[in-house]
Enzyme design. Sequence first.
Site, PDB file in Angstrom:
ATOM      1  N   ARG B  26      43.420  38.351  31.268  1.00 49.54           N
ATOM      2  CA  ARG B  26      42.126  38.172  31.331  1.00 49.54           C
ATOM      3  C   ARG B  26      42.305  39.271  31.791  1.00 49.54           C
ATOM      4  NH1 ARG B  26      41.907  32.132  32.613  1.00 49.54           N
ATOM      5  NH2 ARG B  26      44.105  33.025  34.674  1.00 49.54           N
ATOM      6  N   ASP B  28      39.405  41.550  33.925  1.00 52.51           N
ATOM      7  CA  ASP B  28      37.583  41.427  34.515  1.00 52.51           C
ATOM      8  C   ASP B  28      36.217  42.505  33.749  1.00 52.51           C
ATOM      9  OD1 ASP B  28      38.150  39.595  36.083  1.00 52.51           O
ATOM     10  OD2 ASP B  28      38.476  40.948  37.614  1.00 52.51           O
ATOM     11  N   TYR B  89      50.198  48.617  34.298  1.00 52.75           N
ATOM     12  CA  TYR B  89      48.602  48.516  34.240  1.00 52.75           C
ATOM     13  C   TYR B  89      49.109  50.401  34.586  1.00 52.75           C
ATOM     14  CZ  TYR B  89      46.944  44.151  33.767  1.00 52.75           C
ATOM     15  OH  TYR B  89      46.222  43.167  33.635  1.00 52.75           O
ATOM     16  N   ARG B 177      43.816  46.319  41.235  1.00 53.80           N
ATOM     17  CA  ARG B 177      43.194  47.316  42.249  1.00 53.80           C
ATOM     18  C   ARG B 177      43.261  46.970  43.930  1.00 53.80           C
ATOM     19  NH1 ARG B 177      38.183  43.879  39.695  1.00 53.80           N
ATOM     20  NH2 ARG B 177      37.020  45.215  40.890  1.00 53.80           N
TER      21      ARG B 177
END
Lengths: 244, 244
Positions: B26, B28, B89, B177
């Site tokens: 999921r 953001d 990522y 992040r």
Amino acid sequence: MGVQQKLEEALQHIFPGAGRAYGSSRTDTGVHAVGMVVHVDVPAVGLRMPVRKIPLALNAWLPEDVRVVEARRAPGSFHARFDAAGKQYRYFVWNHPVMNPLLRNRAWHVTVPLELRSMRAGASLLLGRRDFRSFAAHHSYEVVDTVRTLKRLEVRKQGPLVTFTIEADGFLYKMCRGLVGTLVQVGQGKFDAGSLPSMLEARDRRVAGATAPAQGLVLWKVFYKRGGGRPGSSSPERDDVADS
Amino acid sequence: MGVQQKLEEALQHIFPGAGRAYGSSRTDTGVHAVGMVVHVDVPAVGLRMPVRKIPLALNAWLPEDVRVVEARRAPGSFHARFDAAGKQYRYFVWNHPVMNPLLRNRAWHVTVPLELRSMRAGASLLLGRRDFRSFAAHHSYEVVDTVRTLKRLEVRKQGPLVTFTIEADGFLYKMCRGLVGTLVQVGQGKFDAGSLPSMLEARDRRVAGATAPAQGLVLWKVFYKRGGGRPGSSSPERDDVADS
């Protein structure tokens, strides 16, 4: 409204009475530019602003999709376009059955698999000082000398992304897109790489291949002679590792 | 409307009565994904369509910014999220006083020059099986085990573009992040690279650095065990040269 007009409006805010903004290149709609060089005459009072502050001052007035990366003082005789000694363009092709959404309007989507070896063989046959009339748009060669020196024409592939790096002392109108469109057709097997020299010799746009769409093309760098009006190149990159 | 909902609408056109689309991750708002894996149950009649035709059929119903790259048949037990063995990522930072307009909404604009060496030193101290509670958003660790194995954390620089490649067996909410935000602060000299192990040990979000903004983050690949429901990885690239 074009980039030039947006820049001239921003210049009027920072330097009221500034002259026109002259770019190194005129790019068609859809063509991007990361290394455009522009010169402008500003009133003497404008010279009080430290040159290093000019980019941030202009960027404050420019829309987010236009950015001034650097400013330098140049001799009064400097002309961004007429003093350019060479330019580098890059052309991006996404060679995969499905387009990459992140590259919409940034790359040409070619679904047929491209043969890298034949495109490279073709590219090597186009290098040097040649008449590129066959690869340029008609109206460009009614008025000008169509001989240019192609210094570099490289084809690289990283996954589905094919990148053409094209460097010359100057370019005819739509010449980059004619070279890429023809090489892509070579990569698809529509032309043989060996047929490119005869395309050059024909000096006739109808014998060469397609014109690649505008949205894959990026003006990457403009070169000026050292000791001339503006030394070095216009690349925003300090260290272009991909090239080395 | 989110990507999942757009995909489910397209699926209803191709496979009326199809179930929900379950994604591997999921993401953001603002986070991009090039290697998302989704599974969906389709009615038996849907199996008549050749699997290789499914991407083009779905893409015809999807908006241009969402693309299905590949479809494969999977065992009924396969679950895109719970069967994932790892993820990669990438996080992009544009490290230059002036933002690159072509990377708006694709990269974090950091104007202060980043020290590559200290970021790399810091990254190496985070590798391995560790408790990443200090780097994740609060609400993620109220319910779950916060130990993850960080397999790869590389920092590369090409001109002003800094790329973080982050691979783990799983990620806590906002963990990527948090890692990037903290490493960028190491690169700015706000933290010493050597302080990262003590940040891990504290198991407290308040001791680590900033959370990098969403728009620089891209879900790049999802890994599944070979011999499991879906072999190999989800990368849309055939040959990721940049990694080698």
